[in-house]
Write an enzyme that holds these catalytic residues in place. Sequence first.
Site, PDB file in Angstrom:
ATOM      1  N   ILE A   9      -3.054   3.861   2.481  1.00  0.00           N
ATOM      2  CA  ILE A   9      -3.411   5.358   3.318  1.00  0.00           C
ATOM      3  C   ILE A   9      -4.404   4.223   4.389  1.00  0.00           C
ATOM      4  CG2 ILE A   9      -5.341   6.323   3.264  1.00  0.00           C
ATOM      5  CD1 ILE A   9      -2.216   7.631   2.127  1.00  0.00           C
ATOM      6  N   SER A 136      -6.572  15.228  -1.367  1.00  0.00           N
ATOM      7  CA  SER A 136      -5.656  14.323  -1.286  1.00  0.00           C
ATOM      8  C   SER A 136      -4.150  15.460  -0.424  1.00  0.00           C
ATOM      9  CB  SER A 136      -5.150  14.751  -2.979  1.00  0.00           C
ATOM     10  OG  SER A 136      -4.721  16.211  -2.960  1.00  0.00           O
ATOM     11  N   CYS A 137      -2.767  14.861  -0.400  1.00  0.00           N
ATOM     12  CA  CYS A 137      -2.156  15.085   0.701  1.00  0.00           C
ATOM     13  C   CYS A 137      -1.920  16.505   0.433  1.00  0.00           C
ATOM     14  CB  CYS A 137      -1.219  13.715   1.143  1.00  0.00           C
ATOM     15  SG  CYS A 137      -0.346  13.815  -0.650  1.00  0.00           S
ATOM     16  N   ASN A 138      -1.613  16.441  -0.570  1.00  0.00           N
ATOM     17  CA  ASN A 138      -1.173  17.880  -0.723  1.00  0.00           C
ATOM     18  C   ASN A 138      -2.628  19.269  -0.798  1.00  0.00           C
ATOM     19  OD1 ASN A 138       1.429  18.097  -2.024  1.00  0.00           O
ATOM     20  ND2 ASN A 138       1.204  16.951  -3.931  1.00  0.00           N
ATOM     21  N   HIS A 190      -4.517  21.248  -8.432  1.00  0.00           N
ATOM     22  CA  HIS A 190      -4.224  21.392  -6.544  1.00  0.00           C
ATOM     23  C   HIS A 190      -4.963  22.492  -6.371  1.00  0.00           C
ATOM     24  CE1 HIS A 190      -0.384  18.907  -7.957  1.00  0.00           C
ATOM     25  NE2 HIS A 190      -1.437  17.738  -6.449  1.00  0.00           N
ATOM     26  N   HIS A 216       6.336  15.820   0.627  1.00  0.00           N
ATOM     27  CA  HIS A 216       6.150  16.880  -0.442  1.00  0.00           C
ATOM     28  C   HIS A 216       6.868  18.304  -0.099  1.00  0.00           C
ATOM     29  CE1 HIS A 216       3.630  13.938  -2.955  1.00  0.00           C
ATOM     30  NE2 HIS A 216       2.848  14.467  -1.635  1.00  0.00           N
ATOM     31  N   GLN A 298       3.022  12.690   2.141  1.00  0.00           N
ATOM     32  CA  GLN A 298       1.777  12.106   1.658  1.00  0.00           C
ATOM     33  C   GLN A 298       1.283  11.480   2.081  1.00  0.00           C
ATOM     34  OE1 GLN A 298       4.987  11.930   0.835  1.00  0.00           O
ATOM     35  NE2 GLN A 298       5.281   9.160   0.987  1.00  0.00           N
TER      36      GLN A 298
HETATM   37  P1  NAD Z   1      -1.954   2.309  -2.590  1.00  0.00           P
HETATM   38  O1  NAD Z   1      -2.117   1.503  -3.627  1.00  0.00           O
HETATM   39  O2  NAD Z   1      -1.355   2.017  -1.591  1.00  0.00           O
HETATM   40  O3  NAD Z   1      -3.921   0.814  -1.997  1.00  0.00           O
HETATM   41  C1  NAD Z   1      -4.877   0.482  -2.532  1.00  0.00           C
HETATM   42  C2  NAD Z   1      -5.179  -0.586  -1.685  1.00  0.00           C
HETATM   43  O4  NAD Z   1      -6.533  -1.276  -2.439  1.00  0.00           O
HETATM   44  C3  NAD Z   1      -3.686  -1.668  -2.089  1.00  0.00           C
HETATM   45  O5  NAD Z   1      -3.573  -2.445  -0.683  1.00  0.00           O
HETATM   46  C4  NAD Z   1      -4.771  -3.029  -3.100  1.00  0.00           C
HETATM   47  O6  NAD Z   1      -4.675  -4.220  -3.334  1.00  0.00           O
HETATM   48  C5  NAD Z   1      -6.757  -2.232  -2.610  1.00  0.00           C
HETATM   49  N1  NAD Z   1      -7.154  -2.420  -3.956  1.00  0.00           N
HETATM   50  C6  NAD Z   1      -7.293  -2.679  -5.040  1.00  0.00           C
HETATM   51  N2  NAD Z   1      -8.225  -2.627  -5.425  1.00  0.00           N
HETATM   52  C7  NAD Z   1      -9.248  -3.032  -5.037  1.00  0.00           C
HETATM   53  C8  NAD Z   1     -11.326  -3.017  -4.719  1.00  0.00           C
HETATM   54  N3  NAD Z   1     -11.199  -3.682  -5.945  1.00  0.00           N
HETATM   55  N4  NAD Z   1     -11.273  -3.125  -3.448  1.00  0.00           N
HETATM   56  C9  NAD Z   1     -10.766  -2.965  -2.372  1.00  0.00           C
HETATM   57  N5  NAD Z   1      -9.626  -3.063  -2.500  1.00  0.00           N
HETATM   58  C10 NAD Z   1      -8.629  -2.683  -3.885  1.00  0.00           C
HETATM   59  O7  NAD Z   1      -2.886   3.217  -2.248  1.00  0.00           O
HETATM   60  P2  NAD Z   1      -3.030   4.298  -1.432  1.00  0.00           P
HETATM   61  O8  NAD Z   1      -1.375   5.195  -1.619  1.00  0.00           O
HETATM   62  O9  NAD Z   1      -3.023   4.013   0.169  1.00  0.00           O
HETATM   63  O10 NAD Z   1      -4.380   5.300  -1.737  1.00  0.00           O
HETATM   64  C11 NAD Z   1      -5.662   4.821  -2.163  1.00  0.00           C
HETATM   65  C12 NAD Z   1      -6.583   6.380  -2.268  1.00  0.00           C
HETATM   66  O11 NAD Z   1      -5.923   7.685  -1.376  1.00  0.00           O
HETATM   67  C13 NAD Z   1      -6.305   7.081  -3.453  1.00  0.00           C
HETATM   68  O12 NAD Z   1      -7.316   7.852  -3.695  1.00  0.00           O
HETATM   69  C14 NAD Z   1      -4.668   7.931  -3.175  1.00  0.00           C
HETATM   70  O13 NAD Z   1      -4.777   8.566  -4.911  1.00  0.00           O
HETATM   71  C15 NAD Z   1      -5.173   8.324  -1.855  1.00  0.00           C
HETATM   72  N6  NAD Z   1      -4.048   8.811  -1.326  1.00  0.00           N
HETATM   73  C16 NAD Z   1      -3.112   8.637  -1.129  1.00  0.00           C
HETATM   74  C17 NAD Z   1      -1.469   9.352  -1.072  1.00  0.00           C
HETATM   75  C18 NAD Z   1      -0.626   8.566  -0.674  1.00  0.00           C
HETATM   76  O14 NAD Z   1       0.669   9.314  -0.802  1.00  0.00           O
HETATM   77  N7  NAD Z   1      -0.006   7.272  -1.243  1.00  0.00           N
HETATM   78  C19 NAD Z   1      -2.030  10.258  -0.174  1.00  0.00           C
HETATM   79  C20 NAD Z   1      -3.012  11.100   0.039  1.00  0.00           C
HETATM   80  C21 NAD Z   1      -3.714  10.193  -0.902  1.00  0.00           C
END
Ligand code: NAD
Length: 336
Positions: A9, A136-138, A190, A216, A298
């Site tokens: 994200i 969230s995405c959903n 959700h 999704h 997503q």
């Molecule tokens: P991700 O694992 O792809 O990315 C998270 C990043 O944060 C990684 O690069 C990681 O190294 C870094 N990180 C770890 N600890 C950290 C810290 N203490 N400080 C700063 N950075 C740190 O995760 P994502 O999929 O991008 O998800 C991030 C957020 O977005 C979550 O809350 C997730 O629920 C939400 N989200 C994800 C999606 C999806 O489908 N991927 C969709 C919507 C929302």
Amino acid sequence: MAVNGYGTIGKRVADAVALQPDMELVGITKTRPSFEARHAQEKGYPLYVAGEGKPADFETLGLKVAGTLKDLFAKVDVVVDASPDKVGKENRRLYEAAGLRAVFQGGEKPEVADASFNALGNFAACRGKRMLRVVSCNTTGLARAAAVLDPNWGVDHWDATLIRRGADPAESKKGPINGILPNFQLPSHHGPDVRTIFPDLSISTTAVVVPTTLMHVHVNHVRLKRAPPGSEAVLEAFRRTPRFRLFAAWEHADGTPQVMEYARDRGLGFSDMMENVLWDAGLRLDGRDLYFFQAIHQESIVVPENIDAIRAIFERAPDGRSSIAMTDQALGLRPP
Ligand code: NAD
């Protein structure tokens, strides 16, 4: 502004911010060296070190480090936190201590922020808040659809089954790679999450996880309070709303593989599909009973919402529609 957590994200939000005429991307953070850290550098994004990371770990590999979180926080007024689920809650304390505003993601509990946010759903209520959580995405997909259906015909009750992707394309340690996993939390979380945006919406959701990485798909049955004149009126309401893309039958985009092929052909940013995807042939009206499918990418659907959340915090747009128009134009998304 800064992006803390440069993963699936975060890297997309950084690119989206860099395209906005009224925002400046001051830096992104990484906790350890990776191909993503290297690519951020190649794009010219100043790299700061977060978490347990040490600048020397990057510098010995030839990655230029602009500083630590403290250095970054001194230069910005807002942080988009896109760190892993539940880490945002810990980071919130850092933002508060630095006097910063922040946008969190849907992996955090609603209490992490002053309000949960969706641009079509509740922009006005979020204007001027210091901390927002983009759902969230959903939930974003459901909230956008609710923002179309509820004002037009009223929602009596909504039942949605969420067919969820098993992992993002880059995740090789998640699954399933075979099988369908029911979510035994009945109803799923959700529905309550949608009510953080629409408190009075009667909605219940269930979910299963399947072996796909693309998108999704939501299977929706909505009993409306007032019968629309016909299914074309409902389709038209979706078509007239930003951040919806409807595929006609003649386009032969019969499912998520073709939808994502379209996204790759279109070539915006990461070949993303930031809109809710509906199919003309996948919507049916029977009196007050509406049935429709929608597909949700997503990895990207929340990206424009993060931009609008920043504008809501700083009251830089009078309403959601104005912010959406600015965001989408900068991203190259087709207006309705
Ligand atoms: P991700 O694992 O792809 O990315 C998270 C990043 O944060 C990684 O690069 C990681 O190294 C870094 N990180 C770890 N600890 C950290 C810290 N203490 N400080 C700063 N950075 C740190 O995760 P994502 O999929 O991008 O998800 C991030 C957020 O977005 C979550 O809350 C997730 O629920 C939400 N989200 C994800 C999606 C999806 O489908 N991927 C969709 C919507 C929302």
